[in-house]
Design an enzyme around this catalytic site. Structure first.
Site, PDB file in Angstrom:
ATOM      1  N   GLU A 250       0.391   6.696  -4.104  1.00 11.58           N
ATOM      2  CA  GLU A 250       0.479   5.431  -4.850  1.00 11.58           C
ATOM      3  C   GLU A 250      -0.900   5.051  -5.349  1.00 11.58           C
ATOM      4  O   GLU A 250      -1.907   5.393  -4.730  1.00 11.58           O
ATOM      5  CB  GLU A 250       0.991   4.303  -3.921  1.00 11.58           C
ATOM      6  CG  GLU A 250       2.452   4.463  -3.580  1.00 11.58           C
ATOM      7  CD  GLU A 250       2.959   3.357  -2.647  1.00 11.58           C
ATOM      8  OE1 GLU A 250       2.174   2.457  -2.280  1.00 11.58           O
ATOM      9  OE2 GLU A 250       4.140   3.430  -2.294  1.00 11.58           O
ATOM     10  N   LYS A 252      -4.041   2.968  -5.508  1.00 14.22           N
ATOM     11  CA  LYS A 252      -4.662   2.041  -4.568  1.00 14.22           C
ATOM     12  C   LYS A 252      -5.358   0.963  -5.390  1.00 14.22           C
ATOM     13  O   LYS A 252      -6.425   1.185  -5.960  1.00 14.22           O
ATOM     14  CB  LYS A 252      -5.661   2.750  -3.652  1.00 14.22           C
ATOM     15  CG  LYS A 252      -6.251   1.821  -2.601  1.00 14.22           C
ATOM     16  CD  LYS A 252      -7.179   2.557  -1.672  1.00 14.22           C
ATOM     17  CE  LYS A 252      -7.611   1.721  -0.472  1.00 14.22           C
ATOM     18  NZ  LYS A 252      -8.145   0.413  -0.809  1.00 14.22           N
ATOM     19  N   ARG A 273      -4.350 -10.811   4.169  1.00 11.12           N
ATOM     20  CA  ARG A 273      -4.431  -9.742   5.152  1.00 11.12           C
ATOM     21  C   ARG A 273      -4.763 -10.286   6.542  1.00 11.12           C
ATOM     22  O   ARG A 273      -4.345  -9.762   7.556  1.00 11.12           O
ATOM     23  CB  ARG A 273      -5.517  -8.775   4.676  1.00 11.12           C
ATOM     24  CG  ARG A 273      -5.880  -7.718   5.618  1.00 11.12           C
ATOM     25  CD  ARG A 273      -7.091  -6.992   5.071  1.00 11.12           C
ATOM     26  NE  ARG A 273      -7.648  -6.179   6.123  1.00 11.12           N
ATOM     27  CZ  ARG A 273      -7.848  -4.871   6.038  1.00 11.12           C
ATOM     28  NH1 ARG A 273      -7.562  -4.257   4.921  1.00 11.12           N
ATOM     29  NH2 ARG A 273      -8.338  -4.212   7.036  1.00 11.12           N
TER      30      ARG A 273
HETATM   31  P1  AMP Z   1      -9.084  -0.779   2.853  1.00 10.40           P
HETATM   32  O1  AMP Z   1      -9.137  -2.259   2.576  1.00 10.40           O
HETATM   33  O2  AMP Z   1     -10.183  -0.009   2.179  1.00 10.40           O
HETATM   34  O3  AMP Z   1      -8.949  -0.487   4.328  1.00 10.40           O
HETATM   35  O4  AMP Z   1      -7.747  -0.178   2.203  1.00 10.40           O
HETATM   36  C1  AMP Z   1      -6.448  -0.555   2.567  1.00 10.40           C
HETATM   37  C2  AMP Z   1      -5.965  -1.643   1.643  1.00 10.40           C
HETATM   38  O5  AMP Z   1      -5.640  -1.139   0.360  1.00 10.40           O
HETATM   39  C3  AMP Z   1      -4.682  -2.302   2.066  1.00 10.40           C
HETATM   40  O6  AMP Z   1      -4.896  -3.246   3.080  1.00 10.40           O
HETATM   41  C4  AMP Z   1      -4.216  -2.952   0.779  1.00 10.40           C
HETATM   42  O7  AMP Z   1      -4.811  -4.227   0.662  1.00 10.40           O
HETATM   43  C5  AMP Z   1      -4.813  -2.078  -0.312  1.00 10.40           C
HETATM   44  N1  AMP Z   1      -3.835  -1.368  -1.149  1.00 10.40           N
HETATM   45  C6  AMP Z   1      -3.940  -1.205  -2.488  1.00 10.40           C
HETATM   46  N2  AMP Z   1      -2.918  -0.494  -2.980  1.00 10.40           N
HETATM   47  C7  AMP Z   1      -2.121  -0.180  -1.931  1.00 10.40           C
HETATM   48  C8  AMP Z   1      -0.908   0.561  -1.809  1.00 10.40           C
HETATM   49  N3  AMP Z   1      -0.305   1.125  -2.851  1.00 10.40           N
HETATM   50  N4  AMP Z   1      -0.379   0.680  -0.559  1.00 10.40           N
HETATM   51  C9  AMP Z   1      -0.984   0.121   0.517  1.00 10.40           C
HETATM   52  N5  AMP Z   1      -2.139  -0.591   0.444  1.00 10.40           N
HETATM   53  C10 AMP Z   1      -2.706  -0.736  -0.758  1.00 10.40           C
END
Ligand code: AMP
Length: 596
Positions: A250, A252, A273
Site C-alpha cells: 500500500e 505509505k 495515533r
Molecule cells: P511510522 O510512523 O514511520 O512508524 O510508520 C507507520 C505509520 O504509517 C502508521 O502509524 C500510519 O500513520 C502511517 N501509514 C501511512 N500509510 C499507511 C498504510 N497504508 N497502512 C498503514 N499505515 C500507514
C-alpha cells in the site's frame, strides 16, 4: 480507602525504581481499595480523572493553585511565591506551608472517592464563577489534608503527578492482583486494554470476574483501539521474503494517523495515533465520513494527508500538523490546509468487530463498506508476488508523493494486532534506497548548555531510544545541529516542565548532561551512520560487549514528533536492525565495487 493510605503508597512508589517492588506496591493497593474506588484509583495513578482519550482536563492554572495554597495555609500569596522559587514545586510548597495552620486536627480524614469527586467538580466547572469554584474546592481539600496529602493534591491539580507508573506496569499489577499473574492472564488483561484504551474499565472487569471478565470487554464506537504498528525491512526483497513471497503493498502516506469512529447516528469521533480526540480539528471529515462509510456503526483507520485542492496532489506532512491541536480558526484552516483521508483498515464493520479477521478479509470488508467521497478515499493497494512488481509499485508511490510503501501480510495470522509492533506490517521508506539510515525518533533525556553564541541557552540535547524489554531509555546521540536560532531560543522553556534534579532511573547513558530531563519529548533526527560507542548505551552488549550504538553527525530534521510519546519513539531493537541493515548495505556495496 483513606486518601492518606494512597499517599503513603505514592511516596513508596516514588522512592523505588525496582520493578518488582513497584509491582508489589501496586498489587497491594489494587487489592486494598473498594470496588467502587478501583477505577478512580487506576486513573489517579496515571494522574488522570478519566481515560486519556476522553480529554478530561482539570484546567487548574498555576496561579489558581497558588491562590488556593495561600488561602488554605493562611500564608500571604507573596510567601507562597517565595517558597515556590526555592522548591520549584507548588506541591512541596503547600506541604511545607501547611503545618503553620492549627485548626486541621479535628477534620475528617479525606477519602479517595471524595478527592476524586472533588477533582471531577473542578474539571467540569465552566463559565462565570468557575475559577472561584475551582479555588474553593481545592481549598476545602487542602484544609482537610496533611502536608503529604497536600503535596500530592496540588501536583494532581496541576497535572504534574508523575509517579513514573507506566500503563504496562498497571496491566501487570492487575493480572497479579485479580488473576493468577500467569503469561496468559497478563495477555488477556493487556488485550482488553489494547481494545478499550481504558485501564479503569479493565480494572473494574478483572476485579469482578477475573480473566473471563476482561475477555468480555467489547470493541465499541467511542472507545479508541490502540493502533497496530509496523516493523521495518532493509529492502523490499527482505520484506517479501518475510511474507513468503506474496504481500499486499500500500502507499505509505505521510500525514496523521486517524481512527474514525462512525456511529449508526450522531457525531463521528476522530482519534489520533496517541488516542487523543481530534474531532474538532477536522470538522470536514467528521461531516463527510457518514456519507463515505455506509455500514455503520464502524471503526475505520486511515492517514490524513494535506492535498493541493487544485490538483489533488499530496502535500508535505508539516502542513497538516498545523491543524493538529488547534482551537481557533478551524474553519479558515479547512480552506488553507485541505486534507484527504486515505483509509487502510476496518476494525468494526456494521457493529461487528473485525480485528480477528485476517487482513485480506478486512480489506474486502473495507472496500465494500466505503464509497469514496471528495475527501475520503481508500489507500491505494496492490497485491504483488515478485520483487520487480514491488519495486514498480514503490516507485509509483514515491511519484504520487508518498514516503514509501507498507508491506502487509496476507497470511491467516494477519489479524489486527492492537497496540503491537510486528512483521505483519512492514514499512519501507524512500530513504532506504540511499546508503544513509532512516530517520530516528529519539527521546530527549538531557540538555547541554551552549557556549559562545549559544551562551545561556541549550546548545545540544541528549537523545535516547526506548528499550521496552528493560523499560528504559538508552542514549544514542547528542544532537546540536539542525536547530535554527528561533528554535534554540525556545528550548529551555520547552523543556522546563521535564527537568529533574538527577538522572532518571530509567535512563541509561555514560554522558552527563547539564540538565537531566524526564523522557517525554520525541524529536526526529538523521545522521550519517550508526557506529559502536563506549559512551552511548543503545543496545549495549547486543552487538559487542560493552559497546552501544551511536548515531554519527546527528541532525535535527525540524520535526518534533508530538504525535509520539516516549514509549512510542524508535526502539532499541529498531536501532539494532537499522545498524544491521546498514552493515548489510555497506557490505553489498563493497561487493559491488569489487566485482565492478
Ligand atoms: P511510522 O510512523 O514511520 O512508524 O510508520 C507507520 C505509520 O504509517 C502508521 O502509524 C500510519 O500513520 C502511517 N501509514 C501511512 N500509510 C499507511 C498504510 N497504508 N497502512 C498503514 N499505515 C500507514
Amino acid at each position: 480507602m483513606q486518601f492518606a493510605e494512597l499517599v503513603a503508597e505514592y511516596e513508596r512508589l516514588e522512592a523505588t525504581s525496582k520493578r518488582l517492588e513497584m509491582r508489589q506496591i501496586l498489587v497491594d493497593l489494587l487489592r486494598k481499595v473498594s470496588a467502587k474506588e478501583l477505577p478512580a484509583l487506576v486513573y489517579m495513578m496515571q494522574g488522570e480523572l478519566r481515560p486519556e482519550f476522553e480529554g478530561v482536563e482539570l484546567g487548574v492554572a498555576d496561579s489558581l493553585a497558588a491562590r488556593a495554597v495561600a488561602q488554605a495555609t493562611g500564608a500571604p500569596e507573596k510567601s507562597v511565591a517565595e517558597s515556590l522559587r526555592t522548591t520549584g514545586d507548588l506541591g512541596t510548597t503547600a506541604g511545607q506551608l501547611l503545618p503553620k495552620r492549627a485548626a486541621r486536627l479535628d477534620a475528617d480524614p479525606l477519602r479517595v472517592h471524595e478527592v476524586y469527586e472533588a477533582f471531577g467538580r473542578i474539571a467540569t466547572a465552566s463559565g462565570a464563577g468557575s475559577q472561584e469554584l475551582k479555588v474553593r474546592t481545592l481549598v476545602e481539600l487542602l484544609a482537610r489534608s496533611t502536608p503529604s496529602e497536600a503535596k500530592y493534591l496540588v501536583r494532581f491539580a496541576l497535572g504534574k503527578l508523575r509517579l513514573g507508573v507506566r500503563e504496562m506496569s498497571i496491566v501487570d499489577a492487575l493480572s497479579f492482583a485479580f488473576a493468577d499473574g500467569s503469561k496468559e492472564a497478563r495477555a488477556a488483561v493487556e488485550a482488553a486494554y489494547n481494545r478499550s484504551s481504558d485501564l479503569g474499565l479493565v480494572a473494574e472487569h478483572v476485579a469482578k470476574d477475573g480473566v473471563p471478565g476482561v475477555n468480555k470487554i467489547p470493541i465499541r464506537v467511542g472507545r479508541p483501539i490502540r493502533p497496530m504498528l509496523a516493523e521495518r525491512s532493509p529492502d523490499l526483497a527482505d520484506a517479501l521474503r518475510r511474507m513468503e513471497g506474496k504481500a499486499a503493498l500500500e502507499y505509505k502516506y505521510d500525514g496523521l494517523r486517524v481512527q474514525a469512529h462512525v456511529p449508526e447516528q450522531g457525531p463521528v469521533q476522530l482519534f489520533s495515533r496517541r488516542l487523543e480526540s481530534i474531532s474538532t480539528q477536522f470538522p470536514e471529515l467528521v461531516k463527510e465520513l457518514p456519507a463515505a462509510v455506509h455500514r455503520r456503526p464502524a471503526i475505520v483507520e486511515g492517514e490524513c494527508v494535506p492535498v493541493d485542492p487544485e490538483t489533488g496532489e499530496l502535500r508535505p506532512f508539516q502542513e497538516v500538523s498545523r491543524r493538529r491541536g488547534r482551537k481557533y480558526d478551524l474553519e479558515r484552516m479547512q480552506e488553507e490546509v485541505p486534507v484527504r483521508l486515505f483509509l487502510f483498515d476496518v476494525l468494526l464493520d456494521h457493529g461487528t468487530p473485525t480485528v480477528d479477521e485476517p487482513f485480506p478479509t478486512r480489506r474486502r470488508l473495507l472496500e465494500s463498506a466505503v464509497h469514496g467521497t471528495e475527501r475520503v478515499h481508500l489507500a491505494t493497494q496492490k497485491v504483488v508476488d515478485s520483487e520487480a512488481d514491488a519495486e514498480a509499485f514503490f516507485e509509483e508511490a514515491i511519484a504520487a508523493g508518498c514516503e514509501g510503501v507498507m508491506v502487509k501480510s496476507l497470511a491467516a495470522g494477519s489479524t489486527y494486532r492492537a497496540g503491537a509492533r510486528g512483521y505483519w506490517w512492514i514499512k519501507y521508506k524512500r530513504e532506504y534506497t540511499h546508503a544513509l539510515a532512516d530517520s530516528v525518533d529519539g527521546v530527549v533525556v538531557g540538555a547541554f548548555y551552549g557556549h559562545g553564541r549559544r551562551g545561556g541557552r541549550y546548545g545540544a540535547l541528549l537523545l535516547a531510544v526506548y528499550n521496552p524489554d528493560e523499560d528504559r531509555f538508552e542514549s544514542f546521540c547528542k544532537v546540536g545541529s539542525g536547530f535554527d536560532d528561533a528554535t534554540l531560543e525556545t528550548l529551555p522553556a520547552k523543556f522546563k516542565p521535564f527537568e529533574v534534579p538527577e538522572k532518571p532511573e530509567s535512563v541509561l547513558t555514560e554522558l552527563v548532561p547539564d540538565v537531566w530531563l524526564r523522557p517525554a519529548v520525541v524529536m526526529e533526527v538523521r545522521g550519517a551512520e550508526l557506529t559502536l560507542s563506549p559512551i552511548h548505551r543503545a543496545g549495549v552488549g547486543k552487538i559487542r560487549p560493552d559497546a552501544g550504538l551511536a548515531l554519527r553527525f546527528p541532525r535535527f530534521t525540524g520535526r518534533w514528533r508530538d504525535d509520539k510519546d516516549a514509549e512510542t519513539a524508535t526502539t532499541t531493537a529498531e536501532l539494532i536492525s537499522l545498524y544491521r541493515s546498514q552493515v548489510r548495505q555497506i557490505s553489498s556495496a563493497n561487493a559491488g565495487e569489487e566485482s565492478a
